[in-house]
Design an enzyme around this catalytic site. Structure first.
Site, PDB file in Angstrom:
ATOM      1  N   ASN A  19      51.768  35.608 -18.343  1.00 60.18           N
ATOM      2  CA  ASN A  19      53.199  35.400 -18.595  1.00 60.18           C
ATOM      3  C   ASN A  19      53.917  34.802 -17.393  1.00 60.18           C
ATOM      4  O   ASN A  19      54.886  34.065 -17.540  1.00 60.18           O
ATOM      5  CB  ASN A  19      53.862  36.713 -19.011  1.00 60.18           C
ATOM      6  CG  ASN A  19      53.480  37.095 -20.436  1.00 60.18           C
ATOM      7  OD1 ASN A  19      52.968  36.250 -21.177  1.00 60.18           O
ATOM      8  ND2 ASN A  19      53.684  38.346 -20.807  1.00 60.18           N
TER       9      ASN A  19
ATOM     10  N   GLU B 235      44.676  42.112 -19.932  1.00 59.74           N
ATOM     11  CA  GLU B 235      44.890  42.017 -18.487  1.00 59.74           C
ATOM     12  C   GLU B 235      44.810  43.432 -17.926  1.00 59.74           C
ATOM     13  O   GLU B 235      45.574  44.307 -18.340  1.00 59.74           O
ATOM     14  CB  GLU B 235      46.257  41.394 -18.184  1.00 59.74           C
ATOM     15  CG  GLU B 235      46.289  39.888 -18.358  1.00 59.74           C
ATOM     16  CD  GLU B 235      47.653  39.287 -18.020  1.00 59.74           C
ATOM     17  OE1 GLU B 235      48.677  39.896 -18.371  1.00 59.74           O
ATOM     18  OE2 GLU B 235      47.700  38.200 -17.409  1.00 59.74           O
TER      19      GLU B 235
ATOM     20  N   SER C 173      54.450  44.381 -20.033  1.00 61.64           N
ATOM     21  CA  SER C 173      54.025  42.991 -19.854  1.00 61.64           C
ATOM     22  C   SER C 173      54.639  42.386 -18.598  1.00 61.64           C
ATOM     23  O   SER C 173      54.319  41.256 -18.248  1.00 61.64           O
ATOM     24  CB  SER C 173      54.405  42.158 -21.078  1.00 61.64           C
ATOM     25  OG  SER C 173      55.764  42.291 -21.343  1.00 61.64           O
TER      26      SER C 173
END
Ligand code: T1G
Length: 698
Positions: free
Chosen positions: A477, A439, A406
């Site tokens: 994020n 993503e 991530s």
């Protein structure tokens, strides 16, 4: 006659065929063609009935959304519906594909309706910030009663042919081609002497407590207007003569057409379809993926494996030990059992997935033949590098090697392999078998067909895939970190986490940022703060009160206490009083004077931070277009859909106003609040983020 509606005479039946691909949207030519077709049939001596059906993929799928916001052109759709119903001939609609919105309204204005078994239908206008605007809220209740009509109008959900038959929306289901089953049904009706049956002449349905229904719907919509307006439109069908009910529906529809919520939701509709269309992928063929390897069977890995199994792929799940592999199998079984209980997954399919499609393994050799591997192992660079070194040695040539990281640097991961062109990021959001966002993170050396393969896999898994570049946090994020920091600054300066959460749920979020942190686990943020501490800029304002919560073992929902206290059996948490004690102690330690924040200022600061970082992400090319950022937040972060996403919201506020806010906030902290140069340029040039979307499409 326009060629959007074909006219054909078969004996005593006139056939009107919609020919407006791809979805027979009820654009101007189609509306004109329908009226002309009805008039021609009535003037055509010997014609006793009219059949209406759609050529191609579907019966009418609704009004032409591209006409919204432009000056409406007659004949308006409600008038077309009333003209069809008023015909002295028997009018029959034969439905297939998805008869939605105005499409279903055309069918309801017919005298009889037949559908193929796989036909689906509904009134999804609320998903566009509208209500049915062509008599649907007046005719549907007359067939189904108020409860069912309110359910369909306010939910926008699609129903299948069987449910439609049970509800009285259609009269018959027949196997075959819509034209053939339509002609057969018309023949049957004529031979049996069936009368014209105008739905508008059916008695008004029995009323319910509409005020209660209105309030409940408004609350459930978290600020979205259209479902609640739908209740009032159905109420008009009960309380007013048909023509006046139609006028009231039109009034409510027109009011919604003028709202920002309609602009936001229609932007979301088209953005969802544009986000997967990248010029760089034009003509690029994705590699075929039939089998997927998943490394790591924790929550994320098991979720990814579940999504792949659900999409009909075979899965090899690799874990470190047989026990860990078995634990992963149990997680997958648990994930799928939800669908099994709901009936959306049959027992045979479940068994096939769990026994044939899923293979558990503890040896990398088991991955030697898969088409694509996704690793979901521990978020540490050296662990990732070990995994990719093994994959490079084991996987077949052409296999796509994907990381679910991530935030780690995918270029650095790719560099340990001899095939960096086959390495890509596929960042799923937990729970991976449920969250829509994916993503697709493109590293420097990722080959175009590997990017195309990532998007094709996303589509196969039913995801909304968004292209992202490599940076800490990619799109979602990275921006989250910024607006979450803006919230923390407000806490240090006088706002409470609980006030911030409420201000943002009033804005339309399902949960505020602090409740979300409790859900995700406070230890994640704690780890990130520790990871970033060594490189932190001295002017960064990072509170420590949350660290103290974690040091005490309070990680949020998973430990029963975090910002909120979670008691067994209570859905929502209650504010944890020790949080304010920790905050007040920290403020005192820092010598900070507290001040009040209005809910409006909380939202403006939160959103200004989100938009400003979004503009920086755009400028750096991490996101290709503003609509990509909108789709990340609509599909992965619970952003209220009726605002259209953060960039659409900013356009609708006025970028000059957002920039002015940022400049005002910068007077007290010009380190955190540094206006994005792109935002300043857009304001100077009088352009919007929508202009950038249009420029990217041209
Ligand atoms: N108008 C204009 N274009 C439309 C459209 C529509 N209604 N529906 C789809 N398209 C385009 C879409 O943008 C895409 O274009 C292509 O068709 C294929 O769509 C008065 C006011 C029908 C289930 O809300 O739900 O009636 O990208 O990729 O996955 O009361 O499209 O190729 O250029 O989605 O097979 C109500 C919206 C309107 C239905 C097909 N109707 N559409 O899904 O294909 S409001 C809707 C859908 C109304 C009246 C009110 C889906 C679909 P492009 P697609 P799909």
């Amino acid at each position: 006659m326009t060629d959007a509606i074909g006219y054909e005479r078969i004996g005593d039946i006139a056939v009107l065929a919609a020919q407006n691909p791809p979805v027979n949207a009820l654009g101007y030519d189609v509306r004109v063609g329908l009226v002309q077709g009805i008039e021609r049939a009535e003037a055509d001596a010997g014609v006793r009935a009219v059949l209406i059906y759609g050529e191609g993929a579907t019966y009418f799928a609704g009004a032409d959304i591209r006409e919204f916001g432009k000056p409406p052109r007659e004949p308006f759709l409600p008038d077309v519906c009333n003209r069809i119903e008023s015909s002295p001939l028997i009018v029959v609609s034969a439905m297939h594909g998805t008869a939605l919105g105005g499409g279903l309204e055309i069918a309801l204005s017919s005298h009889y309706r037949v559908a193929v078994p796989k036909a689906r239908m509904g009134l999804p206008e609320v998903n566009l910030g509208l209500i049915p605007g062509a008599t649907g809220t007046q005719r549907l209740p007359r067939l189904t009663g108020v409860e069912a009509a309110i359910d369909l109008v306010t939910s926008g959900r699609q129903i299948g042919a069987k449910e439609a038959l049970d509800l009285g929306v259609i009269d018959k289901i027949a196997e075959g081609d819509p034209r053939e089953i339509g002609l057969a049904y018309v023949r049957e009706l004529l031979d049996s002497g069936a009368p014209r049956r105008a739905v508008s002449e059916l008695p008004a349905p029995a009323p319910i407590d509409f005020d209660a229904a209105y309030e409940a719907t408004l609350k459930k919509g978290r600020g979205q207007l259209s479902p609640a307006y739908g209740v009032r439109a159905v109420q008009a069908a009960c309380e007013r003569p048909f023509a006046e009910g139609v006028a009231e529906e039109r009034r409510l529809f027109t009011e919604l057409m003028g709202t920002k919520q309609r602009q936001g939701m229609i932007h979301a509709f088209f953005a969802e379809r544009a986000v997967g269309k990248l010029p760089e992928l034009d003509g690029v063929t994705p590699r075929e993926v039939k089998s997927v390897g998943v490394i790591g069977g924790g929550t994320m890995g098991a979720g990814i494996a579940t999504a792949a199994l659900g999409a009909g792929l075979s899965v090899v799940l690799l874990e470190m030990s047989a026990e860990a592999a078995e634990a992963a199998r149990k997680r997958i079984e648990g994930n799928l059992s939800g669908a099994l209980k709901r009936g959306s997954l049959g027992q045979d399919a479940f068994d096939a997935m769990m026994t044939r499609a899923l293979t558990l393994a503890t040896d990398y050799e088991a991955l030697s033949d898969v088409d694509l591997v996704i690793e979901a192992v521990f978020e540490q660079m050296d662990v990732k590098k070990q995994v990719f070194t093994r994959l490079d040695a084991v996987c077949k040539p052409g296999a796509v090697l994907a990381t679910n990281t991530s935030y780690l640097d995918i270029d650095e991961i790719a560099a340990v392999t001899k095939r960096p062109q086959d390495v890509i990021g596929l960042h799923f959001f937990s729970p991976a078998h449920i969250m829509k966002l994916l993503e697709v993170v493109v590293a420097d050396k990722t080959a175009p067909e590997v990017v195309a393969t990532g998007f094709a896999l996303g589509k196969r898994l039913g995801k909304i895939s968004v292209r992202a570049g490599v940076c800490d946090g990619f799109i979602g994020n990275r921006i989250l970190k910024t607006y979450r920091t803006a919230a923390e600054h407000m806490v240090l300066d006088g706002a409470s986490p609980f006030q911030i959460d409420k201000a943002l749920t009033d804005f339309g979020f399902a949960m505020g940022p602090y409740a979300v942190s409790d859900l995700a686990g406070l230890d994640i943020g704690w780890m990130t703060r520790k990871r970033l501490a060594p490189t932190r800029h001295p002017r960064e304002r990072v509170p420590t009160y949350a660290d103290k919560l974690c040091e005490a073992g309070h990680y949020g929902q998973k430990t029963g206490r975090g910002y909120y206290i979670y008691e067994a059996g209570r859905r929502a948490g209650i504010p944890n009083p020790e949080v304010m004690e920790l905050i007040e102690a920290e403020r005192a330690e820092l010598g900070l004077a507290s001040r009040d924040f209005s809910d409006d200022e909380i939202v403006r600061r939160y959103m200004a931070a989100m938009v400003n970082e979004g503009a920086k992400v755009l400028e750096e090319g991490i996101a290709r277009r503003p609509l990509d950022i909108d789709m990340v937040f609509l599909s992965g972060y619970g952003f209220p859909r009726y605002h259209g996403g953060p960039m659409k919201w900013a356009d609708m506020q006025g970028l000059d106003k957002v920039l002015e806010d940022i400049r005002t906030f910068a007077r007290e902290d010009d380190y955190f609040w540094q206006p994005a140069p792109l935002l300043e340029r857009l304001v100077e040039e009088g352009r919007t983020f929508d202009d950038m979307n249009r420029e990217a499409a041209s």
